[in-house]
Write a protein that holds these residues in place. Structure first.
Motif, PDB file in Angstrom:
ATOM      1  N   GLY A   1     -94.584 -24.664  17.950  1.00  0.00           N
ATOM      2  CA  GLY A   1     -94.259 -26.055  18.226  1.00  0.00           C
ATOM      3  C   GLY A   1     -92.815 -26.229  18.648  1.00  0.00           C
ATOM      4  O   GLY A   1     -91.918 -25.541  18.173  1.00  0.00           O
ATOM      5  N   ASP A   2     -92.572 -27.172  19.568  1.00  0.00           N
ATOM      6  CA  ASP A   2     -91.199 -27.535  19.919  1.00  0.00           C
ATOM      7  C   ASP A   2     -90.532 -28.180  18.711  1.00  0.00           C
ATOM      8  O   ASP A   2     -91.101 -29.052  18.052  1.00  0.00           O
ATOM      9  CB  ASP A   2     -91.191 -28.525  21.084  1.00  0.00           C
ATOM     10  CG  ASP A   2     -91.636 -27.888  22.390  1.00  0.00           C
ATOM     11  OD1 ASP A   2     -91.514 -26.659  22.508  1.00  0.00           O
ATOM     12  OD2 ASP A   2     -92.104 -28.632  23.270  1.00  0.00           O
ATOM     13  N   LYS A   3     -89.309 -27.781  18.404  1.00  0.00           N
ATOM     14  CA  LYS A   3     -88.566 -28.378  17.302  1.00  0.00           C
ATOM     15  C   LYS A   3     -87.738 -29.542  17.834  1.00  0.00           C
ATOM     16  O   LYS A   3     -86.980 -29.387  18.795  1.00  0.00           O
ATOM     17  CB  LYS A   3     -87.672 -27.335  16.633  1.00  0.00           C
ATOM     18  CG  LYS A   3     -88.453 -26.238  15.923  1.00  0.00           C
ATOM     19  CD  LYS A   3     -87.525 -25.300  15.167  1.00  0.00           C
ATOM     20  CE  LYS A   3     -88.321 -24.241  14.414  1.00  0.00           C
ATOM     21  NZ  LYS A   3     -87.447 -23.350  13.611  1.00  0.00           N
ATOM     22  N   GLU A   4     -87.884 -30.702  17.189  1.00  0.00           N
ATOM     23  CA  GLU A   4     -87.190 -31.897  17.641  1.00  0.00           C
ATOM     24  C   GLU A   4     -86.520 -32.592  16.468  1.00  0.00           C
ATOM     25  O   GLU A   4     -87.050 -32.623  15.353  1.00  0.00           O
ATOM     26  CB  GLU A   4     -88.151 -32.860  18.333  1.00  0.00           C
ATOM     27  CG  GLU A   4     -88.724 -32.327  19.632  1.00  0.00           C
ATOM     28  CD  GLU A   4     -89.588 -33.344  20.341  1.00  0.00           C
ATOM     29  OE1 GLU A   4     -89.493 -33.450  21.572  1.00  0.00           O
ATOM     30  OE2 GLU A   4     -90.366 -34.026  19.653  1.00  0.00           O
ATOM     31  N   LEU A   5     -85.358 -33.167  16.749  1.00  0.00           N
ATOM     32  CA  LEU A   5     -84.550 -33.815  15.725  1.00  0.00           C
ATOM     33  C   LEU A   5     -84.395 -35.296  16.017  1.00  0.00           C
ATOM     34  O   LEU A   5     -84.115 -35.685  17.147  1.00  0.00           O
ATOM     35  CB  LEU A   5     -83.160 -33.167  15.668  1.00  0.00           C
ATOM     36  CG  LEU A   5     -82.127 -33.826  14.740  1.00  0.00           C
ATOM     37  CD1 LEU A   5     -82.511 -33.612  13.283  1.00  0.00           C
ATOM     38  CD2 LEU A   5     -80.730 -33.280  15.019  1.00  0.00           C
ATOM     39  N   ALA A   6     -84.569 -36.108  14.987  1.00  0.00           N
ATOM     40  CA  ALA A   6     -84.265 -37.540  15.063  1.00  0.00           C
ATOM     41  C   ALA A   6     -83.111 -37.832  14.102  1.00  0.00           C
ATOM     42  O   ALA A   6     -83.146 -37.418  12.939  1.00  0.00           O
ATOM     43  CB  ALA A   6     -85.481 -38.373  14.704  1.00  0.00           C
ATOM     44  N   VAL A   7     -82.065 -38.515  14.602  1.00  0.00           N
ATOM     45  CA  VAL A   7     -80.879 -38.842  13.802  1.00  0.00           C
ATOM     46  C   VAL A   7     -80.820 -40.351  13.620  1.00  0.00           C
ATOM     47  O   VAL A   7     -80.776 -41.096  14.608  1.00  0.00           O
ATOM     48  CB  VAL A   7     -79.590 -38.346  14.485  1.00  0.00           C
ATOM     49  CG1 VAL A   7     -78.379 -38.646  13.610  1.00  0.00           C
ATOM     50  CG2 VAL A   7     -79.682 -36.863  14.805  1.00  0.00           C
TER      51      VAL A   7
ATOM     52  N   THR B   1     -77.996 -26.911  17.627  1.00  0.00           N
ATOM     53  CA  THR B   1     -78.801 -25.698  17.489  1.00  0.00           C
ATOM     54  C   THR B   1     -79.631 -25.502  18.747  1.00  0.00           C
ATOM     55  O   THR B   1     -80.341 -26.417  19.180  1.00  0.00           O
ATOM     56  CB  THR B   1     -79.713 -25.791  16.256  1.00  0.00           C
ATOM     57  OG1 THR B   1     -78.897 -26.006  15.096  1.00  0.00           O
ATOM     58  CG2 THR B   1     -80.524 -24.521  16.076  1.00  0.00           C
ATOM     59  N   ALA B   2     -79.546 -24.311  19.333  1.00  0.00           N
ATOM     60  CA  ALA B   2     -80.091 -24.070  20.678  1.00  0.00           C
ATOM     61  C   ALA B   2     -81.581 -24.375  20.795  1.00  0.00           C
ATOM     62  O   ALA B   2     -82.021 -24.947  21.796  1.00  0.00           O
ATOM     63  CB  ALA B   2     -79.818 -22.624  21.083  1.00  0.00           C
TER      64      ALA B   2
END
Length: 318
Positions: A60-66, A149-150
């Motif tokens: 899975g693509d890793k995605e961040l919500a801030v 993070t890349a």
């Protein structure tokens, strides 16, 4: 593991979605020892949206919500180089595909670089959540916080507008005005050093307490800071910054907490400008100028002092 097998598998079922409980998935595991796909007689694995094929595995693509909180001025912080310290707590959510990414880490970065100081998060919890914070003394403009993070994309960046910022400490609020010779006629007549004539003793005392007195002739008197114990005539109730104190505008502050000339909103007083200070103002204490008239002075006496007031830093001055 979730994948999509295209091509021919046995009797030929193109585009078959493979789940762990799918019969064909069980067949793959029995026959091939794995269902991670790849290229061969059994077809090619195509990953669903949000996943990518790494080797023979759908990852899975890793995605961040801030999600940033509104900025605050932290407990016990002090002014440095005429600037307050502001801080925003960051709530982070990390996902892999459409699932929470637990026990993982992400590094954060600001588009303003080292101007903003970031306290990096720890590992994510079982829901993919983590906490971080960012602070700064440069409140010009806004900051955008993203993943550094890349292999983690930023789905929702954290955008922080640094002002206004609420003080976490509460304030004691007092008031001051102008002592009135016309109404303060108590006590014997005394000489005020530096001022001609004699004046009522209690008027002199109140002048010392308020910082300014209004004589019967309409002149204002204040302490002469260049000659200890003496007073001098001024054209107005002059503040420590050199302005004339103005009702509805002027407050006296400790400039290690609130910078001179800055605007703050005080509950329930309203917006005021830090134009004055003095040795009687220490720490989280705001002294509000109530005005020059006898009625203003009386209103101040009735107001007294109170505690637990919130204050919000709005802007810097000149």
């Amino acid at each position: 593991m979730v994948g999509r097998l295209s091509g021919v598998l046995g009797i030929g079922l193109p585009g078959l979605l493979l789940h762990d409980d799918n019969p064909f998935s069980k067949f793959c595991k029995w026959w091939l020892g794995t269902c991670h796909g790849g290229q061969g007689f059994y077809g090619t694995l195509q990953c669903p949206p949000g996943y990518k094929l790494v080797g023979n595995t759908c990852v899975g693509d890793k995605e961040l919500a801030v999600n940033p909180d509104s900025p605050v001025i932290p407990y016990g912080s002090h002014v440095l180089n005429d600037h307050v310290l502001t801080k925003s707590d960051l709530a982070l959510t990390l996902t892999e595909g459409d699932q929470p990414d637990a026990s993982d880490s992400v590094a954060l970065q600001s588009d303003r670089g080292s101007v903003d100081q970031i306290v990096q998060p720890g590992l994510t919890d079982s829901n993919g959540n983590a906490q971080a914070s960012v602070s700064t003394r440069d409140q010009s403009g806004s900051s955008t916080i993203t993943s550094a993070t890349a292999d983690i994309k930023t789905k929702t960046p954290g955008i922080i507008n640094w002002l206004p910022a609420k003080y976490e400490n509460t304030f004691e609020v007092t008031c001051y005005g102008v002592a009135q010779e016309s109404t303060d006629i108590r006590g014997p007549m005394v000489i005020i050093p530096g001022i001609s004539g004699t004046h009522h003793k209690y008027f002199f005392w109140d002048t010392q307490f308020q910082g300014t007195g209004l004589l019967l002739d309409g002149n204002y008197i204040q302490r002469n800071w260049h000659k200890k114990g003496y007073y001098e005539v001024h054209p107005c109730p002059e503040t420590s910054s050199g302005t004339c104190a103005t009702k509805g505008i002027t407050i006296a502050v400790d400039t290690s907490i609130i910078p001179m000339w800055s605007t703050v909103s005080i509950d329930p007083v309203g917006d005021r400008i830090a134009e004055d200070g003095g040795g009687w103002i220490h720490g989280y204490h705001i002294d509000v100028f109530f005005g020059r008239t006898a009625s203003d002075y009386k209103a101040c006496l009735n107001f007294g002092k109170s505690f637990g007031h919130t204050a919000t830093f709005i802007s810097y001055g000149n």
